[in-house]
Design a protein around this motif. Structure first.
Motif, PDB file in Angstrom:
ATOM      1  N   SER A  34     -26.321  20.356  18.401  1.00  0.00           N
ATOM      2  CA  SER A  34     -26.492  20.819  19.783  1.00  0.00           C
ATOM      3  C   SER A  34     -25.255  20.554  20.636  1.00  0.00           C
ATOM      4  CB  SER A  34     -27.728  20.171  20.413  1.00  0.00           C
ATOM      5  OG  SER A  34     -27.626  18.767  20.399  1.00  0.00           O
ATOM      6  N   SER A  35     -24.409  19.604  20.243  1.00  0.00           N
ATOM      7  CA  SER A  35     -23.192  19.306  21.024  1.00  0.00           C
ATOM      8  C   SER A  35     -22.019  20.189  20.642  1.00  0.00           C
ATOM      9  CB  SER A  35     -22.757  17.852  20.822  1.00  0.00           C
ATOM     10  OG  SER A  35     -23.801  16.991  21.148  1.00  0.00           O
ATOM     11  N   ASN A  36     -22.200  21.032  19.630  1.00  0.00           N
ATOM     12  CA  ASN A  36     -21.076  21.848  19.176  1.00  0.00           C
ATOM     13  C   ASN A  36     -21.356  23.342  19.205  1.00  0.00           C
ATOM     14  OD1 ASN A  36     -18.763  19.914  18.283  1.00  0.00           O
ATOM     15  ND2 ASN A  36     -20.646  18.953  17.553  1.00  0.00           N
ATOM     16  N   GLY A  37     -22.216  23.760  20.155  1.00  0.00           N
ATOM     17  CA  GLY A  37     -22.346  25.175  20.467  1.00  0.00           C
ATOM     18  C   GLY A  37     -23.492  25.930  19.839  1.00  0.00           C
ATOM     19  N   THR A  38     -24.314  25.254  19.041  1.00  0.00           N
ATOM     20  CA  THR A  38     -25.449  25.938  18.412  1.00  0.00           C
ATOM     21  C   THR A  38     -26.608  26.043  19.407  1.00  0.00           C
ATOM     22  OG1 THR A  38     -24.767  25.027  16.293  1.00  0.00           O
ATOM     23  CG2 THR A  38     -26.991  25.861  16.417  1.00  0.00           C
ATOM     24  N   GLU A  39     -27.140  27.243  19.575  1.00  0.00           N
ATOM     25  CA  GLU A  39     -28.197  27.460  20.570  1.00  0.00           C
ATOM     26  C   GLU A  39     -29.568  26.956  20.113  1.00  0.00           C
ATOM     27  OE1 GLU A  39     -25.967  29.883  19.800  1.00  0.00           O
ATOM     28  OE2 GLU A  39     -25.141  30.648  21.683  1.00  0.00           O
ATOM     29  N   VAL A  40     -29.851  27.067  18.804  1.00  0.00           N
ATOM     30  CA  VAL A  40     -31.198  26.750  18.307  1.00  0.00           C
ATOM     31  C   VAL A  40     -31.107  25.716  17.186  1.00  0.00           C
ATOM     32  CG1 VAL A  40     -33.355  27.709  17.359  1.00  0.00           C
ATOM     33  CG2 VAL A  40     -31.878  29.147  18.788  1.00  0.00           C
ATOM     34  N   ILE A  41     -31.986  24.714  17.226  1.00  0.00           N
ATOM     35  CA  ILE A  41     -32.141  23.773  16.110  1.00  0.00           C
ATOM     36  C   ILE A  41     -33.446  24.105  15.413  1.00  0.00           C
ATOM     37  CG2 ILE A  41     -32.646  21.377  15.469  1.00  0.00           C
ATOM     38  CD1 ILE A  41     -30.823  20.440  17.678  1.00  0.00           C
ATOM     39  N   SER A 237     -12.366  22.682   7.690  1.00  0.00           N
ATOM     40  CA  SER A 237     -12.556  21.879   8.906  1.00  0.00           C
ATOM     41  C   SER A 237     -12.375  20.402   8.558  1.00  0.00           C
ATOM     42  CB  SER A 237     -13.960  22.094   9.468  1.00  0.00           C
ATOM     43  OG  SER A 237     -14.223  23.468   9.648  1.00  0.00           O
ATOM     44  N   GLY A 238     -11.847  19.651   9.502  1.00  0.00           N
ATOM     45  CA  GLY A 238     -11.582  18.241   9.233  1.00  0.00           C
ATOM     46  C   GLY A 238     -12.740  17.304   9.525  1.00  0.00           C
ATOM     47  N   SER A 239     -13.819  17.841  10.129  1.00  0.00           N
ATOM     48  CA  SER A 239     -14.937  16.981  10.530  1.00  0.00           C
ATOM     49  C   SER A 239     -16.214  17.811  10.595  1.00  0.00           C
ATOM     50  CB  SER A 239     -14.664  16.389  11.920  1.00  0.00           C
ATOM     51  OG  SER A 239     -14.672  17.426  12.884  1.00  0.00           O
ATOM     52  N   PRO A 240     -17.374  17.166  10.545  1.00  0.00           N
ATOM     53  CA  PRO A 240     -18.635  17.902  10.716  1.00  0.00           C
ATOM     54  C   PRO A 240     -18.680  18.641  12.057  1.00  0.00           C
ATOM     55  CG  PRO A 240     -19.072  15.680   9.919  1.00  0.00           C
ATOM     56  CD  PRO A 240     -17.613  15.732  10.248  1.00  0.00           C
ATOM     57  N   GLN A 241     -18.119  18.023  13.110  1.00  0.00           N
ATOM     58  CA  GLN A 241     -18.093  18.665  14.436  1.00  0.00           C
ATOM     59  C   GLN A 241     -17.314  19.974  14.368  1.00  0.00           C
ATOM     60  OE1 GLN A 241     -17.546  15.402  13.871  1.00  0.00           O
ATOM     61  NE2 GLN A 241     -19.233  14.460  14.995  1.00  0.00           N
ATOM     62  N   ALA A 242     -16.133  19.935  13.718  1.00  0.00           N
ATOM     63  CA  ALA A 242     -15.297  21.139  13.594  1.00  0.00           C
ATOM     64  C   ALA A 242     -15.982  22.180  12.712  1.00  0.00           C
ATOM     65  CB  ALA A 242     -13.926  20.773  13.034  1.00  0.00           C
ATOM     66  N   ALA A 243     -16.726  21.749  11.689  1.00  0.00           N
ATOM     67  CA  ALA A 243     -17.432  22.686  10.801  1.00  0.00           C
ATOM     68  C   ALA A 243     -18.521  23.439  11.572  1.00  0.00           C
ATOM     69  CB  ALA A 243     -18.031  21.943   9.610  1.00  0.00           C
ATOM     70  N   ALA A 246     -16.861  25.876  13.853  1.00  0.00           N
ATOM     71  CA  ALA A 246     -16.325  27.023  13.096  1.00  0.00           C
ATOM     72  C   ALA A 246     -17.444  28.002  12.736  1.00  0.00           C
ATOM     73  CB  ALA A 246     -15.623  26.545  11.825  1.00  0.00           C
ATOM     74  N   PHE A 247     -18.616  27.472  12.365  1.00  0.00           N
ATOM     75  CA  PHE A 247     -19.783  28.323  12.090  1.00  0.00           C
ATOM     76  C   PHE A 247     -20.128  29.133  13.347  1.00  0.00           C
ATOM     77  CE2 PHE A 247     -24.564  28.375  12.525  1.00  0.00           C
ATOM     78  CZ  PHE A 247     -24.821  29.409  11.632  1.00  0.00           C
ATOM     79  N   VAL A 248     -20.178  28.450  14.497  1.00  0.00           N
ATOM     80  CA  VAL A 248     -20.532  29.113  15.757  1.00  0.00           C
ATOM     81  C   VAL A 248     -19.520  30.215  16.085  1.00  0.00           C
ATOM     82  CG1 VAL A 248     -20.789  28.802  18.269  1.00  0.00           C
ATOM     83  CG2 VAL A 248     -21.826  27.149  16.676  1.00  0.00           C
ATOM     84  N   SER A 249     -18.214  29.907  16.004  1.00  0.00           N
ATOM     85  CA  SER A 249     -17.221  30.933  16.374  1.00  0.00           C
ATOM     86  C   SER A 249     -17.175  32.049  15.334  1.00  0.00           C
ATOM     87  CB  SER A 249     -15.845  30.320  16.633  1.00  0.00           C
ATOM     88  OG  SER A 249     -15.425  29.588  15.520  1.00  0.00           O
ATOM     89  N   ASP A 250     -17.376  31.726  14.049  1.00  0.00           N
ATOM     90  CA  ASP A 250     -17.379  32.784  13.024  1.00  0.00           C
ATOM     91  C   ASP A 250     -18.549  33.751  13.218  1.00  0.00           C
ATOM     92  OD1 ASP A 250     -15.096  31.739  11.946  1.00  0.00           O
ATOM     93  OD2 ASP A 250     -15.915  31.398   9.934  1.00  0.00           O
TER      94      ASP A 250
END
Ligand SMILES: Nc1nc(=O)c2c([nH]1)NC[C@@H]1CN(c3ccc(C(=O)N[C@@H](CCC(=O)O)C(=O)O)cc3)CN21
Ligand SMILES: CC(C)C(=O)C(=O)O
Ligand SMILES: [Mg+2]
Length: 266
Positions: A34-41, A237-243, A246-250
């Motif tokens: 939720s802190s890295n741009g994903t709208e739904v959990i 990606s270098g971290s879970p946060q970056a991964a 990257a999923f969100v922007s892709d």
């Protein structure tokens, strides 16, 4: 992050902007997602496989789902919380309402149920009582024994047309979202255009309104053979946060899923 609601997702569908969903099973994953741009959990009953080590989702109980929903709810930073109804928890209407109520009281905003038109009366009752629903069509892992394995669904005209009808009937009954798992890209596109409610896909091609993956799959942590629709976002990606970012922007920029992640009818 601002609080995401069903209204947010409806507005995103209207504007043509894609949205994302990832599973989370605990507070740390909920915070990450939720802190890295994903709208739904999604608190998925896939937890039976990835957390509990079972070979299907069938052994998962309503108590398991309530426990993990509570855990996720404490770590969530504004995402819409969707909880799975486990195997047989929606078999009977009255029992279904009580099980959904337990998940809502554990922190869920919306409940996902596996099944087609037979769930219309349940969806209508839940909607009248203020419980939003997402209906999961296509490959429904709780019925894997009936389906004869984790196989693509809706490949022939008959089953494809039946799925389109299911989608429309469930929308009419009051469903708020649909989720399509392992269906041909063309069929997922047709269903997404046929309904006004947002449609989330997994193994359903690039044209659904949203995309979902299991968190362990996209972090490259899942052991063994992985389904065709999975992409490991940790590789670049270098971290879970970056991964997660990257999923969100892709997804938002239509780079994921690609043709190699989809299924096509003959
Ligand atoms: N880690 C994990 N990821 C998931 O996406 C997931 C779970 N677990 N557990 C619950 C269900 C089971 N899921 C699965 C499991 C396997 C396939 C699979 O192997 N599919 C074949 C399709 C074969 C065909 O062409 O019909 C594939 O090649 O992807 C698909 C979905 C999705 N869900
Ligand atoms: C694979 C997704 C859609 C799911 O239902 C789960 O994680 O349980
Ligand atoms: Mg599930």
């Amino acid at each position: 992050m601002t609080q995401i609601t069903l209204h947010t997702l409806a507005a995103l569908k209207q504007s043509g902007e894609k949205f994302t969903c990832l599973t989370a099973y605990d507070a740390t994953q909920a915070n990450l997602v939720s802190s890295n741009g994903t709208e739904v959990i999604l608190i998925g009953d896939s937890l039976g496989m990835v957390c509990q080590g079972h070979s299907s989702t069938v052994p998962v109980t309503i108590d398991d789902m309530v426990y993990h929903t509570r855990c996720v709810s404490r770590g969530n930073q504004g995402a819409l919380l969707m909880a799975d109804m486990p195997f047989m928890a929606s078999a009977m209407e009255e029992q279904s309402i009580m099980n959904c109520a337990a998940l809502m009281q554990a922190g869920a905003d919306i409940i996902k149920l596996e099944g087609g038109r037979w769930l219309c009366p349940t969806v209508k009752k839940l909607s009248e009582r203020g419980i939003p629903t997402c209906l999961h069509l296509g490959l429904t892992p709780q019925t894997v024994s009936m389906l004869g394995g984790y196989k693509v669904q809706g490949k022939d005209t008959g089953s494809a047309n039946r799925m389109i009808e299911d989608a429309c009937l469930l929308e009419q009954a009051g469903a708020n979202l649909l989720l399509l798992e392992c269906v041909p890209t063309q069929l997922a596109r047709e269903i997404t255009m046929a309904v006004n409610i947002p449609v989330i896909g997994i193994g359903a091609g690039p044209d659904t309104d949203g995309q979902v993956l299991v968190i362990y799959d996209m972090l490259g942590m899942t052991a063994g053979r992985r389904p065709r629709f999975v992409k490991n976002f940790m590789t670049d990606s270098g971290s879970p946060q970056a991964a997660v970012a990257a999923f969100v922007s892709d997804v938002k920029e239509n780079r994921f899923p690609g043709p190699e992640h989809g299924f096509y009818s003959e």
